[in-house]
Scaffold this active site. Structure first.
Site, short mmCIF file in Angstrom:
data_model
loop_
_atom_site.label_atom_id
_atom_site.label_comp_id
_atom_site.label_asym_id
_atom_site.label_seq_id
_atom_site.Cartn_x
_atom_site.Cartn_y
_atom_site.Cartn_z
N MET A 102 0.84 -1.19 0.00
CA MET A 102 0.00 0.00 0.00
C MET A 102 0.88 1.24 0.00
O MET A 102 1.75 1.38 0.87
CB MET A 102 -0.89 0.02 1.25
CG MET A 102 -1.88 -1.12 1.32
SD MET A 102 -2.83 -1.08 2.86
CE MET A 102 -1.60 -1.69 4.00
N ILE A 159 2.09 -5.16 8.12
CA ILE A 159 3.50 -4.81 8.27
C ILE A 159 3.66 -3.30 8.14
O ILE A 159 3.24 -2.71 7.14
CB ILE A 159 4.36 -5.52 7.21
CG1 ILE A 159 4.18 -7.04 7.32
CG2 ILE A 159 5.83 -5.15 7.36
CD1 ILE A 159 4.86 -7.81 6.21
N GLY A 189 1.37 4.07 4.83
CA GLY A 189 2.17 3.40 3.82
C GLY A 189 2.72 2.09 4.37
O GLY A 189 3.48 2.10 5.32
N SER A 190 2.36 0.96 3.81
CA SER A 190 2.67 -0.30 4.47
C SER A 190 2.36 -1.48 3.57
O SER A 190 2.22 -1.34 2.36
CB SER A 190 1.86 -0.39 5.78
OG SER A 190 0.55 0.10 5.56
N ARG A 191 2.21 -2.67 4.20
CA ARG A 191 2.03 -3.90 3.42
C ARG A 191 1.23 -4.91 4.24
O ARG A 191 1.29 -4.92 5.47
CB ARG A 191 3.40 -4.45 3.07
CG ARG A 191 3.42 -5.79 2.39
CD ARG A 191 4.84 -6.12 2.01
NE ARG A 191 5.17 -7.51 2.19
CZ ARG A 191 6.40 -7.99 2.14
NH1 ARG A 191 7.42 -7.17 1.95
NH2 ARG A 191 6.63 -9.28 2.29
#
Length: 233
Positions: A102, A159, A189-191
């Protein structure tokens, strides 16, 4: 339909987790306007971006049994075999992992990939590397869920990324959850990684864009019909 009702129907809802950040951004914009119109406009733009970051649109989730739904808006960055985080106690052997990255412009409200019972929640502090890197799965701050379904146990790991500094969970161990229901949020902002049994029929490819709560990642009711050479991370 009234004008107010029309506006409400048009505007995308904002998640309540974002209210304090939006308020701070608005105050900063007003202060900047007092000193400079130029910097005030920059502050106003920041406030708009903050509101967009915390947007929480409604989604229509497919309801057929066995489907695994995307937990996040973003881009499929990896599809391959990888060992799940040790703290999840999910498996000692590599499982099929689908990773969704993301960026700061995506919706960051995360949704359950499957319907089932939340068997385990495990939070682990860590670093804040670029979430698009493979080693972020092991080194970064993360929060993982195991959801038990009639087909298997599915792992879902939030994450933190390079600028993400907070993972928020909305659920507890032992609760039941439906596919597409909100279970958490990551700032900024991540995953999200989804761990599935080896041999699962994955229906997305690397580089594909996903919509949380709507895009089908996998069909657990139909095993992979041919051998697929996934890379091991």
């Amino acid at each position: 339909m009234s004008i107010i009702a029309s506006i409400r129907k048009t505007l995308v809802p904002v998640h309540r987790e974002g209210y304090p950040f939006i308020a701070i951004a608005v105050v900063i914009a007003l202060v900047l306007f007092a000193f400079s119109t130029f910097f005030g406009m920059i502050g106003f733009g920041l406030a708009i971006w903050t509101a967009l970051f915390f947007r929480d649109p409604e989604r229509v989730t497919p309801v057929r049994e066995g489907l695994v739904i995307a937990p996040a808006d973003g881009r499929v960055s990896q599809v391959g075999l990888a060992r799940p985080p040790r703290e999840l106690d999910l498996s000692d052997e590599p499982l099929l992992r689908v990773s969704i990255f993301m960026n700061v412009f995506n919706v960051h409200v995360n949704r359950a990939p499957v319907t089932g019972r939340i068997e385990r929640i495990a939070y682990k502090p860590g670093l804040f590397l670029n979430a698009d890197l493979d080693k972020a799965s092991e080194d970064n701050e993360r929060n993982g869920l195991i959801i038990s379904t009639p087909y298997c146990r599915v792992g879902c790991v939030q994450i933190a990324g390079l600028v993400a500094r907070r993972i928020v969970s909305f659920v507890r161990e032992g609760e039941s959850i439906g596919a597409g229901e909100r279970f958490g949020l990551i700032r900024f902002g991540s995953r999200v990684d989804v761990y599935l049994p080896v041999g699962s029929r994955v229906l997305v490819s690397e580089g594909q864009l996903t919509v949380a709560g709507e895009t089908v990642l996998c069909d657990l009711s139909q095993p992979q019909q041919r051998e697929t050479a996934y890379r091991v991370s």
